[in-house]
Enzyme design. Sequence first.
Site, PDB file in Angstrom:
ATOM      1  CB  SER A  96      -0.938   0.018   1.210  1.00  0.00           C
ATOM      2  OG  SER A  96      -0.207  -0.089   2.420  1.00  0.00           O
ATOM      3  CG  ASP A 153      -4.567   5.249   6.855  1.00  0.00           C
ATOM      4  OD1 ASP A 153      -3.410   4.916   7.192  1.00  0.00           O
ATOM      5  OD2 ASP A 153      -5.105   4.819   5.816  1.00  0.00           O
ATOM      6  CG  HIS A 164      -1.433   3.701   4.622  1.00  0.00           C
ATOM      7  ND1 HIS A 164      -2.673   3.208   4.978  1.00  0.00           N
ATOM      8  CD2 HIS A 164      -0.762   2.676   4.053  1.00  0.00           C
ATOM      9  CE1 HIS A 164      -2.753   1.921   4.628  1.00  0.00           C
ATOM     10  NE2 HIS A 164      -1.611   1.578   4.065  1.00  0.00           N
TER      11      HIS A 164
END
Length: 390
Positions: A43, A336, A339
């Site tokens: 990610s 978040d 991340h």
Amino acid sequence: MARLVFRSEFLNRCVILLLFVSVKASSGSSLEKTSAFFIFGDSTVDTGNNNYIKTTPENQANFKPYGQNGFFGGPTGRFSDGRVIVDFIASYANLPLIPPFLEPSSDYINGVNFASGGAGVLPETHQGLVIDLPTQLKYFEKVKKTLTENRGEAEAKVLISEAVYFISIGSNDYMGGYLDNPKMQQDYQPEDYLSMVIGNLTEAIQVLYQKGGRKFGFLGLSPLGCLPALRALNLNKESEGGCFEAASALAEAHNNALKGILTTLEYIFKDFKYSNANFYNWLEDRMNNPGNYGFKEGVNACCGYGPYRGMFTCGGNKNMSEYYLCDSPDDHVWWDSFHPTERIHEQLAKALWDGPSSSIGPFNLRDLFITTTIADAVDSPQPRSYHSQF
């Protein structure tokens, strides 16, 4: 006649090289012409592949408030309030945004992004919910075949040889694949599991080299235990909270092992060039001293809920009332629970692009994008002889 044929072939190869990988430094940090860019990972660098697979909300970012800073006009599948590191690197290299492999009608001439949120080096990590690294390598083989069919073998060979291969993966293997997997912990001691991850990552690098890759960029692991999600988890286990040291220790050991492997591969493989970032210390300093880098908050996420706003990836329940969203993501290190914000991605991209050897080495990414390896494309050199075992 033989001499004339040789000179003609050589000139043809030079023309191909000039067409596809000629580079010229310009003012600022960008280049007029550059190499292709192939991206593998999780990610940290996923630009939308998970939009096209069946997975959990935690492994997707194609809903609000992701992408909320307006650069893309809305969510794109990037795990950020806007751009991610590879978007900035592409810009510095004078490339367009590199499309996700699963996006329809992708053009591979500038490269392609195979990364998948939640993916690991090992296929067992989040199995069935992500595009793991072995599958990403299979997709690259399809791209190589397509380039050969569309451009011809000679052009494709040069493009593959001159491309930069960026790899950012491993966090999920340790967080979800091991620390959150009692069976793996029962079957493997931490050092044995780490060796398995590093061994498989080494094999992936070797596969890309054998397929023509020569220039590699690596993003090491961050202090995983200090992510908002891991801090929140640690708070549940220990009243004082703080970083989950077992996770950070695994990340640091992984980085040290990768550093040793890359040094060895540089010796074994002719013309193998790489850039490796000290991401662990780089991010740790920004968490501990946010004000030194223009941030106000280094611990709590901008988006989420619960302690450190680390209890859930923001927006995953698509219910605005069940998570908090800060007013200014640019003030935060973390976007978040897992991340960082776009601003961190931008700072890191700049450091990787032309940072000093004290934090990026032995090459920075700008070095790799402007370095040509015509001999590799023409002669397909074999690895140097080496008898030690990894």
